[in-house]
Design a protein around this motif. Structure first.
Motif, mmCIF file in Angstrom:
data_model
loop_
_atom_site.group_PDB
_atom_site.id
_atom_site.type_symbol
_atom_site.label_atom_id
_atom_site.label_comp_id
_atom_site.label_asym_id
_atom_site.label_seq_id
_atom_site.Cartn_x
_atom_site.Cartn_y
_atom_site.Cartn_z
ATOM 1 N N ALA A 1 60.680 71.130 -6.839
ATOM 2 C CA ALA A 1 60.148 70.657 -8.258
ATOM 3 C C ALA A 1 60.144 71.922 -9.119
ATOM 4 C CB ALA A 1 58.498 70.393 -7.886
ATOM 5 N N ALA A 2 60.065 73.129 -8.516
ATOM 6 C CA ALA A 2 59.839 74.350 -9.625
ATOM 7 C C ALA A 2 61.371 74.610 -10.248
ATOM 8 C CB ALA A 2 59.570 75.595 -8.609
ATOM 9 N N ASP A 3 62.286 74.548 -9.260
ATOM 10 C CA ASP A 3 63.666 74.572 -9.945
ATOM 11 C C ASP A 3 64.030 73.612 -10.834
ATOM 12 O OD1 ASP A 3 64.436 76.837 -8.320
ATOM 13 O OD2 ASP A 3 65.651 75.758 -6.761
ATOM 14 N N GLY A 4 63.530 72.297 -10.566
ATOM 15 C CA GLY A 4 63.899 70.966 -11.353
ATOM 16 C C GLY A 4 63.192 71.133 -12.718
ATOM 17 N N LEU A 5 61.814 71.671 -12.724
ATOM 18 C CA LEU A 5 61.155 71.911 -14.219
ATOM 19 C C LEU A 5 61.689 73.102 -14.924
ATOM 20 C CD1 LEU A 5 57.151 71.805 -13.179
ATOM 21 C CD2 LEU A 5 58.549 70.495 -14.792
ATOM 22 N N ARG A 6 62.022 74.252 -14.114
ATOM 23 C CA ARG A 6 62.621 75.204 -15.054
ATOM 24 C C ARG A 6 64.100 74.848 -15.486
ATOM 25 N NH1 ARG A 6 61.546 78.359 -10.191
ATOM 26 N NH2 ARG A 6 59.565 79.725 -10.670
ATOM 27 N N PRO B 1 62.606 64.431 -0.483
ATOM 28 C CA PRO B 1 62.506 65.536 -1.262
ATOM 29 C C PRO B 1 63.218 66.741 -0.790
ATOM 30 C CG PRO B 1 60.428 64.529 -0.839
ATOM 31 C CD PRO B 1 61.643 63.622 -0.175
ATOM 32 N N GLN B 2 63.316 67.050 0.393
ATOM 33 C CA GLN B 2 63.497 68.448 0.959
ATOM 34 C C GLN B 2 65.081 68.497 0.787
ATOM 35 O OE1 GLN B 2 62.277 66.174 3.015
ATOM 36 N NE2 GLN B 2 63.645 65.804 4.954
ATOM 37 N N GLU B 3 65.784 67.434 0.427
ATOM 38 C CA GLU B 3 67.203 67.537 0.265
ATOM 39 C C GLU B 3 67.794 67.598 -1.190
ATOM 40 O OE1 GLU B 3 68.972 64.151 2.041
ATOM 41 O OE2 GLU B 3 68.011 64.209 3.799
ATOM 42 N N ARG B 4 66.655 67.519 -2.034
ATOM 43 C CA ARG B 4 66.888 67.633 -3.638
ATOM 44 C C ARG B 4 66.309 68.873 -4.127
ATOM 45 N NH1 ARG B 4 70.150 64.691 -5.773
ATOM 46 N NH2 ARG B 4 69.039 64.950 -7.730
ATOM 47 N N PRO B 5 66.677 69.174 -5.334
ATOM 48 C CA PRO B 5 66.202 70.604 -5.886
ATOM 49 C C PRO B 5 64.759 70.676 -5.660
ATOM 50 C CG PRO B 5 67.640 69.441 -7.363
ATOM 51 C CD PRO B 5 67.322 68.507 -6.250
#
Ligand code: GLC
Length: 445
Positions: A220-225, A214-218
């Protein structure tokens, strides 16, 4: 140009990645994480394949036009049949749009306009008779796409295309986009979720983190937005002219418009070769783009930035995109000089494994997170193209060698730490492999 040692095994391994990601006429970016077809990925893939298998490269380009909408738009994704995934298709539901193709499902937004550049490269690699036929076939479709970009996305005829979602810019989560996204008015449930850190539960619904830490991916907050914004633009049929200014994120993106400038030049070269004309209305826009890119320059910091399309303010958060206007030879000699010095600065971009997507002295720099710091091979390739265009041959050689060494050492990862070279994201990533093939060969013929 100093020649690189011959490394047939390295080239063979790159080719193997492209062969295992092949899905008939097209190639997916990576088997697990990205099983569908993406617009600019296929362009980079075609540029690499032009070196080893020009006919397959031509098919890769042709396959992109399966997804072309009747209005000219080329979508950033064409969905592969038979792949079940949470969300993606449901976000778009392209079949509800009269302009969308009937026989494939696509997204409803675009991605950096690299197809004309890739088509020109592929054509150069094809033997005589096939070359003309290929260009005759793709030229009108490319012109339609560029017409759509100017008609639908440059509403005020400023020469710069406006993007309506970060997924259009290719460098999805780079700081300028994420800052503007954070400023977007969020729905109550998202505000609540962010406030009470409920976003951490999103991990149970994410599919990407099954394949990548997960630390290499967007975040969760950026993804949800980003999902909220996708939903919002859907309510307005993904049409810029219908989007409410106050609740949208509208950006004259730097990387996108830099690619547009160079793609326009490719399109004009193709027209020249076919002895066909492009209507003056369009070529006037082409020239405007080159001039308007200069409005994105900030004299004080000596860098280019994207611009908020509503307020007209530059979004002064530095990224690797600052070097991309060099590809179209847009910057004056003095500006190009400043950019070259900036690139070579060890405290900013010239790390042990350059070129970081965000400079290391920036507060937003994040060594392993997606577009917030890591080095990507496609942006390195674009920087190399830019350096070549302005005749910086020593630096071209140096960056080319460092990029190839990095990939040879770490494998065909999606992105790499700019500090220690560790590979992150998807393994066996297609554009890393394809652009390796291109870089191994040196300048295009
Ligand atoms: C990510 C990247 C985008 C790319 C896609 C498929 O979303 O940000 O640029 O096209 O993956 O590889």
């Amino acid at each position: 140009m100093t020649s690189l040692p011959a490394t047939p095994d390295f080239a063979r391994r790159a080719q193997r990645v492209l062969d295992s990601n092949r899905r008939g006429d097209w190639t997916c970016p990576s088997a697990d994480l990205y099983p569908h077809q993406w617009l600019w990925d296929s362009c980079f893939i075609a540029i690499g394949l032009a070196r080893t298998d020009p006919q397959r490269a031509a098919s890769e380009i042709r396959s992109l036009f399966r997804g072309q909408w009747a209005n000219g738009m080329l979508p950033n994704m064409i969905f592969a049949p038979g792949i079940r995934d949470l969300g993606s298709r449901r976000i778009w539901q392209s079949n509800r749009h009269a302009d969308a193709p009937r026989d494939v499902e696509t997204s409803c937004i675009t991605q950096p306009p690299v197809p004309a550049v890739a088509s020109q490269r592929v054509a150069q690699a094809l033997p005589g008779p096939e070359r003309g036929a290929f260009l005759v076939e793709v030229f009108p479709k490319l012109v339609d796409y560029h017409r759509w970009l100017y008609r639908e996305r440059d509403l005020h005829h400023r020469g710069l295309v406006t993007l309506i979602h970060p997924w259009e810019c290719g460098l999805d989560t780079t700081p300028p986009w994420m800052r503007e996204l954070r400023r977007m008015p969020a729905p109550w449930w998202l505000r609540l979720a962010l406030r009470y850190r409920l976003t951490r539960f999103i991990r149970f619904f994410r599919t990407d983190t099954r394949f990548t830490p997960p630390q290499e991916r967007p975040t969760a907050a950026d993804g949800l937005r980003m999902l909220v914004l996708a939903r919002r633009i859907k309510d307005h049929d993904f049409e810029l002219r219908r989007l409410p200014r106050a609740s949208s994120v509208l950006i004259e993106d730097l990387a996108f418009n830099a690619f547009l400038a160079v793609a326009n030049q490719s399109l004009e070269a193709i027209a020249g070769e076919l002895e066909l004309a492009i209507e003056p209305e369009l070529t006037v826009s082409f020239r405007k783009t080159e001039a308007a890119l200069e409005e994105l320059w900030d004299e004080e910091s000596g860098q280019y930035y994207p611009r908020n399309a509503v307020t007209g303010e530059l979004i002064k958060l530095p990224t690797v995109a600052t070097f991309l206007p060099l590809m179209a030879e847009v910057p004056s000699a003095e500006r190009a000089d400043r950019l070259v010095k900036l690139l070579h600065d060890p405290d900013r971009y010239w790390t042990k494994f350059p070129v970081p997507s965000v400079p290391t002295d920036s507060r937003q720099f994040d060594d392993d997170r997606y577009w917030k710091g890591p080095t990507w091979v496609n942006t390195n390739w674009a920087v190399i193209e830019g350096l070549r265009a302005i005749g910086e041959t020593d630096l071209v050689d140096e960056l080319r060698r460092r990029t190839l060494d990095l990939v040879e050492r770490e494998g065909f990862s999606e992105y790499f730490s700019a500090l220690n070279g560790v590979g992150f994201g998807a393994d066996d990533f297609s554009w890393t492999a394809a652009l390796t093939l291109d870089l191994l060969e040196g300048p295009a013929r």
